[in-house]
Each structure stands twice: as structure tokens, then as C-alpha cells.
Design a protein around this motif. Structure first.
Motif, PDB file in Angstrom:
ATOM      1  N   LEU A   1      -1.003   0.300  -9.480  1.00  0.00           N
ATOM      2  CA  LEU A   1      -2.323  -0.326  -9.400  1.00  0.00           C
ATOM      3  C   LEU A   1      -2.218  -1.819  -9.106  1.00  0.00           C
ATOM      4  O   LEU A   1      -2.991  -2.364  -8.306  1.00  0.00           O
ATOM      5  N   LEU A   2      -1.268  -2.479  -9.718  1.00  0.00           N
ATOM      6  CA  LEU A   2      -1.076  -3.909  -9.460  1.00  0.00           C
ATOM      7  C   LEU A   2      -0.710  -4.151  -7.996  1.00  0.00           C
ATOM      8  O   LEU A   2      -1.221  -5.085  -7.359  1.00  0.00           O
ATOM      9  N   LEU A   3       0.163  -3.308  -7.462  1.00  0.00           N
ATOM     10  CA  LEU A   3       0.549  -3.443  -6.049  1.00  0.00           C
ATOM     11  C   LEU A   3      -0.661  -3.252  -5.142  1.00  0.00           C
ATOM     12  O   LEU A   3      -0.859  -4.001  -4.175  1.00  0.00           O
ATOM     13  N   LEU A   4      -1.484  -2.264  -5.456  1.00  0.00           N
ATOM     14  CA  LEU A   4      -2.625  -1.949  -4.595  1.00  0.00           C
ATOM     15  C   LEU A   4      -3.734  -3.001  -4.717  1.00  0.00           C
ATOM     16  O   LEU A   4      -4.404  -3.304  -3.729  1.00  0.00           O
ATOM     17  N   HIS A   5      -3.911  -3.557  -5.903  1.00  0.00           N
ATOM     18  CA  HIS A   5      -4.867  -4.656  -6.043  1.00  0.00           C
ATOM     19  C   HIS A   5      -4.429  -5.850  -5.185  1.00  0.00           C
ATOM     20  O   HIS A   5      -5.256  -6.507  -4.545  1.00  0.00           O
ATOM     21  N   LYS A   6      -3.149  -6.120  -5.175  1.00  0.00           N
ATOM     22  CA  LYS A   6      -2.630  -7.231  -4.360  1.00  0.00           C
ATOM     23  C   LYS A   6      -2.833  -6.934  -2.880  1.00  0.00           C
ATOM     24  O   LYS A   6      -3.245  -7.812  -2.104  1.00  0.00           O
ATOM     25  N   ALA A   7      -2.544  -5.705  -2.459  1.00  0.00           N
ATOM     26  CA  ALA A   7      -2.735  -5.330  -1.050  1.00  0.00           C
ATOM     27  C   ALA A   7      -4.197  -5.474  -0.652  1.00  0.00           C
ATOM     28  O   ALA A   7      -4.517  -5.972   0.432  1.00  0.00           O
ATOM     29  N   GLN A   8      -5.098  -5.052  -1.548  1.00  0.00           N
ATOM     30  CA  GLN A   8      -6.522  -5.124  -1.238  1.00  0.00           C
ATOM     31  C   GLN A   8      -6.995  -6.574  -1.141  1.00  0.00           C
ATOM     32  O   GLN A   8      -7.839  -6.903  -0.308  1.00  0.00           O
ATOM     33  N   ALA A   9      -6.438  -7.444  -1.976  1.00  0.00           N
ATOM     34  CA  ALA A   9      -6.799  -8.865  -1.915  1.00  0.00           C
ATOM     35  C   ALA A   9      -6.326  -9.489  -0.605  1.00  0.00           C
ATOM     36  O   ALA A   9      -6.999 -10.364  -0.041  1.00  0.00           O
ATOM     37  N   LEU A  10      -5.185  -9.032  -0.102  1.00  0.00           N
ATOM     38  CA  LEU A  10      -4.641  -9.573   1.142  1.00  0.00           C
ATOM     39  C   LEU A  10      -5.362  -9.011   2.371  1.00  0.00           C
ATOM     40  O   LEU A  10      -5.468  -9.682   3.396  1.00  0.00           O
ATOM     41  N   ARG A  11      -5.850  -7.772   2.269  1.00  0.00           N
ATOM     42  CA  ARG A  11      -6.531  -7.140   3.394  1.00  0.00           C
ATOM     43  C   ARG A  11      -7.763  -6.386   2.881  1.00  0.00           C
ATOM     44  O   ARG A  11      -7.776  -5.158   2.812  1.00  0.00           O
ATOM     45  N   PRO A  12      -8.803  -7.122   2.536  1.00  0.00           N
ATOM     46  CA  PRO A  12      -9.947  -6.517   1.840  1.00  0.00           C
ATOM     47  C   PRO A  12     -10.759  -5.539   2.669  1.00  0.00           C
ATOM     48  O   PRO A  12     -11.487  -4.719   2.104  1.00  0.00           O
ATOM     49  N   GLU A  13     -10.683  -5.594   3.985  1.00  0.00           N
ATOM     50  CA  GLU A  13     -11.504  -4.721   4.824  1.00  0.00           C
ATOM     51  C   GLU A  13     -10.779  -3.466   5.294  1.00  0.00           C
ATOM     52  O   GLU A  13     -11.322  -2.710   6.089  1.00  0.00           O
ATOM     53  N   ASP A  14      -9.553  -3.248   4.832  1.00  0.00           N
ATOM     54  CA  ASP A  14      -8.765  -2.099   5.290  1.00  0.00           C
ATOM     55  C   ASP A  14      -9.181  -0.852   4.520  1.00  0.00           C
ATOM     56  O   ASP A  14      -8.975  -0.768   3.299  1.00  0.00           O
ATOM     57  N   PRO A  15      -9.768   0.169   5.190  1.00  0.00           N
ATOM     58  CA  PRO A  15     -10.226   1.363   4.456  1.00  0.00           C
ATOM     59  C   PRO A  15      -9.093   2.152   3.828  1.00  0.00           C
ATOM     60  O   PRO A  15      -9.281   2.773   2.771  1.00  0.00           O
ATOM     61  N   ALA A  16      -7.917   2.145   4.438  1.00  0.00           N
ATOM     62  CA  ALA A  16      -6.793   2.894   3.869  1.00  0.00           C
ATOM     63  C   ALA A  16      -6.370   2.297   2.536  1.00  0.00           C
ATOM     64  O   ALA A  16      -6.062   3.026   1.575  1.00  0.00           O
ATOM     65  N   ILE A  17      -6.355   0.970   2.466  1.00  0.00           N
ATOM     66  CA  ILE A  17      -5.980   0.312   1.211  1.00  0.00           C
ATOM     67  C   ILE A  17      -7.063   0.511   0.159  1.00  0.00           C
ATOM     68  O   ILE A  17      -6.776   0.754  -1.018  1.00  0.00           O
TER      69      ILE A  17
ATOM     70  N   ASN B   1       0.826  -1.209   0.000  1.00  0.00           N
ATOM     71  CA  ASN B   1       0.000   0.000   0.000  1.00  0.00           C
ATOM     72  C   ASN B   1       0.861   1.260   0.000  1.00  0.00           C
ATOM     73  O   ASN B   1       0.600   2.205  -0.753  1.00  0.00           O
ATOM     74  N   TYR B   2       1.890   1.270   0.831  1.00  0.00           N
ATOM     75  CA  TYR B   2       2.706   2.486   0.927  1.00  0.00           C
ATOM     76  C   TYR B   2       3.417   2.752  -0.395  1.00  0.00           C
ATOM     77  O   TYR B   2       3.392   3.883  -0.917  1.00  0.00           O
ATOM     78  N   LEU B   3       4.044   1.719  -0.947  1.00  0.00           N
ATOM     79  CA  LEU B   3       4.788   1.908  -2.189  1.00  0.00           C
ATOM     80  C   LEU B   3       3.851   2.253  -3.344  1.00  0.00           C
ATOM     81  O   LEU B   3       4.147   3.128  -4.168  1.00  0.00           O
TER      82      LEU B   3
END
Length: 505
Positions: A404-420, A387-389
Motif C-alpha cells: 500500500l505504501l508503494l502504491l500510494h507513492k506511485a499514485q502521488a507521482l502519477r495521479p491520473e494513471d488509471p492503472a495505478i 505499481n508493478y511491485l
């Protein structure tokens, strides 16, 4: 707290039988460590049948301190009847039996409500009691069992066991217990290795019972039972007032309970030559920072790392302080110094992330990218790194497809995180895809309705897809919490709608 206790003491003197007053007095006196006042108010409550259950533990420590074994045994029976701390009764009875025999080891029913919890403590007390009785043969297997089932270093237990093993002529076994990377253990190991003779008194029943209260305070403190954890920690310190270990435990619980100013006083009572001096120093820095004395905390942290033996954790504490004070340049130097305390290839990814964050916030993006790439190489599946990167690149409109690819991966790993969710939604917006941005940003706003950045992002995306009434509503929500330049920018959008000069960064 001291002022409150004095006031309660005066009120109790004026109205000694007032039960409601006694209850408030008891709790405040116990938290403050005024044992005499806590006992006086506890007796009033006990006579009225409304003594809090931890009050019985205070009575236990009083009886053990007076060596009134009969009274202590009656209190062990009372614990069983009252229920809340019934699982401590076998330990209390057993400790009494070490001095007023015949000895009886603690017996724990593992099938009971608290069986699994107390079974964790069983072998360490069997070991300590065996050493109190100078029975090394019985102590050694119990020590092995006690340490084999734990996930933490249990530095206090190891030190207590090691000191008594050395006193009983078992120096080699004692030193082996201390062979872990912990400042308190290293200090004790050096002391015991160089000492010709160690005369360590056996634990008294009061000290022994206090040890289980200390362990229980730590366990309870991991949940949300903060008042109980603090009460147990204070009782543990009452059991052994000279113990730096118990003093440190109490100070830690005071900080967690919002009494950082009192914690500073407590750690100040730990001697400089104590094995716990290093941990006390670190906690004092944290407590000073929590009380708003940032400059004092920073001065102490700088002084700490000026010593040649400063650890990675101490450099990290300094770096975090500097970051909080927005001194990002010196913070970067401290993060790098912390990294230098690790062997090559053993630096934790979190240190590269923290270094990258400080560099990014100080405007040194090219260096920050290098540090963040190192963090991601070590932790490619850590959502916080992804998310940070990803978001840092989106903010700069750099490498947006890769971000976008990094953030999609972060969201898949932590789907309920509002920051992500916000990062991913905003990345879609920046990439020219506001329709896919809106659902993600709505999800983020639902998870963090008080976040000004998220609400501003949502407003911009809603405006772009033609939902302009909802956009103004989102900006109005953002305006409630926005400050500085952000507030000026958002106010402009609320009044006039979106304009290029009002775009969120």
C-alpha cells in the motif's frame, strides 16, 4: 499497396484528366515509391491548381535530378509563395549554388514561424556544403556547431561528414566524429580507419536537399502527422535511392504508418556490408512481428544474438518477442543476457523490471521479487516500478501494508494513471478497507472504461459497501471485455451476486 498502385495506374490510363482520381493516385504512388506515377498524377493536379504542397517537393527533386537549375530556382521561389514549405527555400537555393554558383550559404530567419526548427538544420548543411566545395576550414566550425546543439547521435550526419573528411585528407577529425556507441558509427569507423584511400563524391544538390527532408520527416514523425512524415521519408529516399540511411528512415516510417510488410521489402534492399545493416536487421524483426509473422521474427532475432557481437538492444528485442509469445522462461534468459552486456553497476532499471515481469508471469515469484527489488533500488521514484511491485504483492496477499505504501507513492507521482488508481484501490479492498477502495476504483474506471479488470474490481468493492445495483452495473461493463476464466467468474457475479468463489484474484 502494390496492388492498389497498379489499379490506380490502370484507372489513370483510362481517365487521365480525372482530378479526384489523380489525387488518390498521387498519394498512393508517392507512399509506394512509384515516382513516375506520382509525377504523372502530380502534373494533372498541378494543372488544376490542387497539387498538395508536398507535390512541389517532388517537382523539386525531379528538377534537381535532371540538373535543371533554372527550374529548381523557380521552384524555390514557388515554395516561398505557397508557404507550407517556405522555410526549405533557402536550403534549396543554397544547394543549387554549390554547383551553379556563385555559392550562397543558406540564410534562415530565426524569428519566422519555422525559424527555430530550421535553425537546427542550418549548420549541418553549411558544413556539408563546405565539404562539397572542398573548403575544410569553413566546414570544421560548422560541424562543431551542428553537433553541439543536438540531443541525438545523428549517426547519418556524422557518417556523411566523416566520409567526406577522410576523402579530403582529414582522417583524424573524421574518426573523432565516429567515437560514439552506435553500430553504424562503429562499422564506419572500422572501415575508414583501415582504408588506405577513400574517394567519396560530394553530395549533389538532390542528395543535399533530400537530407533536410529526411530530418524533417523524423521531426514531423514525433507528432501525429503520420501521412506527412511518410511522404517526406519517401521523398528523402527518392533523393538518394542508393542510401541505406534513407532506406532505413523510410522503412521506419512505414512501420509506424502500419505498412510493416512494405517495410520488410525496403530494409531488404540495404546491403549486408552497409553501416545500416544492423539497424535494418532489427527493424526487420519488428516489422515481421507487426505483420503477424512472429515465428519468422523470432527465428531472425535468435540468429542475430547468436553472433558474438550481439548488443544489449538485440537481446532485449529477442526477450520482448519471447514475452509477447508467452515464452517466459527463454525471455528471462534473454533479459539476463541483455543485462550481461552492461558493465557492473550500469544495468538500467528497466531491464530488471522486464526480467521481474517475465519471472512473475511464468510463476517464479520468489525470483521475480528479487529482480523487482533491484529495479526499485535503482529507480525508487519510478511509478511503473512502484505499481508493478506493489500490485504483484497485493495479488498474492503478501506484504499488503508495505505494498500500500508503494502504491500510494506511485499514485502521488502519477495521479491520473488509471492503472495505478486501480492498483491502489484494489490494495485497499484486499486490506479490508472497501470504503477507501471505491473512490480510487471509480477514478480508475472513469479513466479506462473498457478495462475488464478495473470494472470487476470496482464491482467487488461496490458490493462490499452495499451498493449492489451499481456493483452489477460495473460487473456488466467488465463482462463486455472479459475472456476465459474471468468471463465465467464475472458472469456468475452478474447472475448471483458476489460469492467467495467468484472473488477477483
Amino acid at each position: 499497396m502494390d496492388l492498389a498502385v497498379r489499379g490506380y495506374a490502370e484507372a489513370m490510363a483510362a481517365d487521365p484528366g480525372n482530378v479526384a482520381l489523380a489525387l488518390r493516385t498521387y498519394r498512393q504512388a508517392l507512399e509506394a515509391g512509384d515516382t513516375a506515377l506520382a509525377m504523372r498524377s502530380a502534373r494533372v493536379l498541378d494543372q488544376s491548381g490542387v497539387l498538395p504542397r508536398d507535390g512541389t517537393l517532388l517537382f523539386v527533386l525531379d528538377a534537381l535530378g535532371r540538373k535543371d537549375w533554372n527550374a529548381a530556382r523557380k521552384l524555390a521561389d514557388r515554395l516561398k509563395v505557397e508557404g507550407n514549405f517556405a522555410f526549405l527555400s533557402p536550403f534549396l537555393s543554397s544547394w543549387i549554388s554549390t554547383v551553379d554558383g556563385p555559392y550562397s550559404a543558406p540564410a534562415v530567419d530565426e524569428k519566422s514561424q519555422f525559424g527555430a526548427l530550421t535553425a537546427r538544420y542550418l549548420d549541418e548543411h553549411v558544413a556539408l556544403q563546405a565539404l562539397a566545395r572542398k573548403d575544410v576550414a569553413a566546414a570544421k566550425p560548422a560541424i562543431l556547431r551542428a553537433l553541439s546543439v543536438q540531443t541525438s547521435t545523428l549517426a547519418g550526419l556524422r557518417i556523411a561528414l566523416a566520409r567526406r573528411l577522410v576523402a579530403l585528407g582529414q582522417r583524424e577529425d573524421a574518426i573523432a566524429l565516429l567515437a560514439l556507441d552506435d553500430p553504424a558509427l562503429r562499422s564506419t569507423k572500422l572501415e575508414l580507419a583501415n582504408a588506405r584511400q577513400v574517394s567519396e563524391l560530394a553530395l549533389t544538390p538532390k542528395q543535399g536537399f533530400g537530407r533536410i527532408l529526411a530530418r524533417l520527416a523524423d521531426d514531423v514523425g514525433e507528432g501525429d502527422s503520420r501521412p506527412l512524415a511518410l511522404a517526406l521519408a519517401r521523398l528523402a529516399s527518392i533523393s538518394d535511392p542508393a542510401s541505406g540511411e534513407m532506406r532505413l528512415l523510410l522503412a521506419r516510417q512505414l512501420v509506424l504508418s502500419g505498412y510493416a510488410d512494405i517495410a520488410v521489402v525496403e530494409v531488404g534492399k540495404i546491403q549486408n556490408d552497409s553501416p545500416w545493416a544492423s539497424a535494418a536487421n532489427n527493424l526487420k524483426i519488428a516489422a515481421l512481428a507487426q505483420t503477424g509473422k512472429s515465428e519468422q521474427a523470432l527465428a531472425l532475432a535468435r540468429d542475430t544474438v547468436a553472433r558474438s557481437e550481439a548488443s544489449a538492444a538485440q537481446y532485449l528485442q529477442l526477450a520482448n518477442l519471447l514475452s509477447e509469445m508467452q515464452q517466459f522462461g527463454p525471455a528471462v534468459d534473454a533479459y539476463r543476457a541483455a543485462q550481461g552486456r552492461f558493465a557492473k553497476g550500469a544495468v538500467p532499471w528497466s531491464l530488471y523490471l522486464l526480467e521481474g515481469s517475465a519471472l512473475e508471469r511464468s510463476g517464479r515469484w520468489s525470483e521475480a521479487k528479487v529482480a523487482l527489488d533491484k529495479a526499485m533500488a535503482l529507480a525508487p521514484n519510478e511509478p511503473v516500478v512502484l505499481n508493478y511491485l506493489g500490485y504483484a504483492q497485493v495479488e498474492r496477499r503478501q506484504n499488503v501494508p508495505e505494498a500500500l505504501l508503494l502504491l500510494h507513492k506511485a499514485q502521488a507521482l502519477r495521479p491520473e494513471d488509471p492503472a495505478i488508481a486501480d492498483s491502489l484501490g484494489w490494495a485497499h479492498f484486499v486490506a479490508g478497507d472497501p470504503r477507501n477502495a471505491v473512490p480510487m476504483l471509480e477514478k480508475a474506471a472513469a479513466g479506462a472504461p473498457g478495462d475488464a479488470t478495473i470494472n470487476e474490481h470496482l464491482g467487488d468493492a461496490l458490493w462490499a459497501v452495499g451498493r449492489r445495483y451499481e456493483a452489477r452495473y460495473a460487473w456488466a461493463a467488465a463482462r463486455v471485455f472479459a475472456e476465459g476464466d474471468a468471463a465465467t467468474r464475472i458472469n456468475g457475479k452478474v447472475r448471483s451476486g458476489f460469492r467467495p468463489e467468484f472473488a477477483a484474484p
